[in-house]
Scaffold this motif. Structure first.
Motif, PDB file in Angstrom:
ATOM      1  N   ARG A 254      -1.278  15.799  45.013  1.00 55.15           N
ATOM      2  CA  ARG A 254      -1.292  17.095  45.718  1.00 55.15           C
ATOM      3  C   ARG A 254      -0.945  16.892  47.189  1.00 55.15           C
TER       4      ARG A 254
ATOM      5  N   ILE B 141      -1.371  17.013  51.169  1.00 54.06           N
ATOM      6  CA  ILE B 141      -2.544  16.909  52.051  1.00 54.06           C
ATOM      7  C   ILE B 141      -2.564  18.139  52.952  1.00 54.06           C
ATOM      8  N   THR B 142      -3.715  18.791  53.039  1.00 54.44           N
ATOM      9  CA  THR B 142      -3.874  19.961  53.912  1.00 54.44           C
ATOM     10  C   THR B 142      -4.743  19.550  55.115  1.00 54.44           C
TER      11      THR B 142
ATOM     12  N   GLU C 206      -7.598  20.432  55.965  1.00 58.25           N
ATOM     13  CA  GLU C 206      -9.001  20.222  55.570  1.00 58.25           C
ATOM     14  C   GLU C 206      -9.217  18.822  54.973  1.00 58.25           C
ATOM     15  N   ASP C 207      -8.150  18.233  54.458  1.00 59.78           N
ATOM     16  CA  ASP C 207      -8.278  16.909  53.809  1.00 59.78           C
ATOM     17  C   ASP C 207      -8.273  15.764  54.813  1.00 59.78           C
TER      18      ASP C 207
ATOM     19  N   ALA D 294     -11.168  13.024  55.172  1.00 57.27           N
ATOM     20  CA  ALA D 294     -11.286  12.106  54.021  1.00 57.27           C
ATOM     21  C   ALA D 294     -10.136  11.102  54.009  1.00 57.27           C
ATOM     22  N   ILE D 295      -8.955  11.556  54.413  1.00 61.25           N
ATOM     23  CA  ILE D 295      -7.792  10.655  54.439  1.00 61.25           C
ATOM     24  C   ILE D 295      -7.981   9.588  55.527  1.00 61.25           C
TER      25      ILE D 295
ATOM     26  N   GLN E 205      -1.617  13.185  48.536  1.00 59.32           N
ATOM     27  CA  GLN E 205      -2.774  12.398  48.156  1.00 59.32           C
ATOM     28  C   GLN E 205      -2.802  12.289  46.635  1.00 59.32           C
TER      29      GLN E 205
ATOM     30  N   LEU F 111     -10.512  11.032  44.870  1.00 61.45           N
ATOM     31  CA  LEU F 111      -9.457  10.658  45.817  1.00 61.45           C
ATOM     32  C   LEU F 111      -9.231   9.146  45.751  1.00 61.45           C
TER      33      LEU F 111
ATOM     34  N   PHE G 231      -3.191   7.826  49.435  1.00 56.96           N
ATOM     35  CA  PHE G 231      -2.250   8.805  49.977  1.00 56.96           C
ATOM     36  C   PHE G 231      -0.934   8.126  50.338  1.00 56.96           C
TER      37      PHE G 231
END
Ligand code: COA
Length: 164
Positions: free
Chosen positions: A6, A8-9, A11-12, A15-16, A63, A70, A73
């Protein structure tokens, strides 16, 4: 094992960034100094920079999830007219499950869909695990390059290329 890719936005991003830190410390210990790891993480994983990358029409951040968790990425970009796989990082606990291969295949499809017939990347000459993976994905060494990145640090890389 289900692998899901998906975009990456914004909001992610936390976590990335956390995944990048864990993966870099694991992968680059023994290859580059802890000081250089911290310097490069600060350069490449600042929140504002990643937000700008997400907005950039010549950059793509994706990602991968393995069974819903998860795993890692990838970031791609146009670099001097070539399609470049600029980042590919899989969490140490999630490696060798095919997530890297899936992200690399996704990047190849992106390159093709944007009219490119090849994809390149830079990998540290001493990163045997990644060189092995990239060779398996169809990349071959095209060049060697030493790049000064500031503060006395250098990147000692192979440029690898794969037809897509
Ligand atoms: C290199 C990397 C992206 C490969 O992704 P992956 O999802 O782990 O790998 P895949 O499941 O697609 O497997 C591809 C190959 O990677 C290599 N590999 C992956 N994990 C490995 C490990 N822990 N030890 C040795 N080789 C490994 C193997 O050659 C593997 O093929 P094989 O299982 O048939 O021998 C991933 O291992 C990674 O993020 N490594 C640390 C960070 C890094 O170096 N990134 C690249 C920066 S340029």
């Amino acid at each position: 094992m289900a692998i899901d890719i998906r975009p990456i936005t914004p909001e992610d991003i936390p976590a990335i960034v956390a995944l990048a830190r864990v993966t870099w410390l694991d992968a680059y210990a023994g290859i580059i100094s802890r000081e250089q790891i911290d310097y490069m993480l600060a350069q490449r994983y600042a929140r504002a920079g990643l937000e700008a990358d997400i907005e950039n029409p010549e950059k793509w951040l994706h990602q991968a999830f393995v069974d819903g968790a998860l795993a890692g990425f990838a970031a791609c970009e146009i670099c001097k007219g070539e399609f470049k796989l600029d980042k590919l990082y899989i969490h140490p606990g999630m490696q060798r499950k095919g997530a890297g291969a899936a992200l690399a295949a996704h990047a190849a499809a992106l390159a093709r869909s944007h009219g490119h017939s090849s994809m390149i990347l830079a990998v540290n000459k001493h990163n045997g695990q990644a060189i092995h993976a990239y060779t398996k994905y169809g990349f071959r060494v095209r060049d060697k390059i030493v790049t000064r990145i500031g503060s006395g640090f250098v990147m000692d890389d192979y440029i690898m290329e794969k037809p897509v």
